[in-house]
Design an enzyme around this catalytic site. Structure first.
Site: not given
Length: 212
Positions: A106, A131
């Site tokens: 992330s 993501h």
């Protein structure tokens, strides 16, 4: 119940250094900070972000030209906290080399990619995950709509940052970040998040060679 912070601090090793004024003791992280090494470890949130930003600014004040090394092992966290670190990395004058140990997921992967070009590395068994941002909100319909628009705006901005640092097209980034995408160190190199996968520290050419 013992304070977990106190417990953690009691486990941090101390190192003793000889100086012309006698012995001086440092916790291991303060000693490594003297070597211009910063750790981004654990969840990215405001307190951790503040400490990393402060260390970056301190090292810039110490020497505005000398490289800073940032070791990353993070599952990600709060987007705005991560962007505070990212913006500071781009703002300061010293180049920031990044190295992934363990994982960079992330926001951790974005910070890994944000290092100085040709100075972004991962160890062989590091795992990288990218993501799109996520969030939840409860409230009036209008407020929910406003928060949804904000998340979409953040998604677009994060995609643009990945495009800048990976060399991928915007569409390729959008497709990759649509769901959790897990990458090995080699895959992260091919994707443009890191420049090199390293398993050994480079030898110092000035170091004396062992005689046979």
């Amino acid at each position: 119940m013992r304070d977990p912070v106190e417990t953690y601090m009691n486990l941090v090793p101390m190192v003793v250094e000889q100086t012309n004024r006698g012995e001086r003791a440092y916790d291991i992280f303060s000693r490594l900070l003297k070597e211009r090494i910063i750790f981004v470890t654990g969840g990215v949130e405001d307190n951790m972000s503040m400490l990393v930003v402060a260390q970056l600014l301190f090292l810039e004040a110490e020497n505005p030209k000398k490289e800073i090394s940032m070791y990353i092992n993070s599952p990600g966290g709060v987007v705005t906290s991560g962007l505070a670190i990212y913006d500071t990395m781009q703002f300061i004058r010293p180049p920031v080399a990044t190295l992934c140990t363990g994982q960079a997921a992330s926001m951790g992967s974005l910070l890994l990619a944000a290092g100085e070009k040709d100075m972004r590395h991962a160890l062989p068994n590091a795992r990288i995950m990218v993501h799109q941002p996520s969030g939840g909100f409860q409230g009036q319909a209008t407020d929910i709509m406003l928060h949804a628009q904000e998340i979409l705006s953040l998604k677009k901005r994060l995609n643009e940052i990945y495009v800048k640092h990976t060399g991928q097209t915007y569409q390729a980034i959008e497709d990759a970040l649509e769901r959790d995408k897990f990458l090995t160190a080699d895959m992260a190199r091919d994707f443009g998040i890191v420049d090199k996968v390293i398993d050994k520290r480079a030898e110092d050419p000035a170091a004396p060679k062992a005689s046979s």
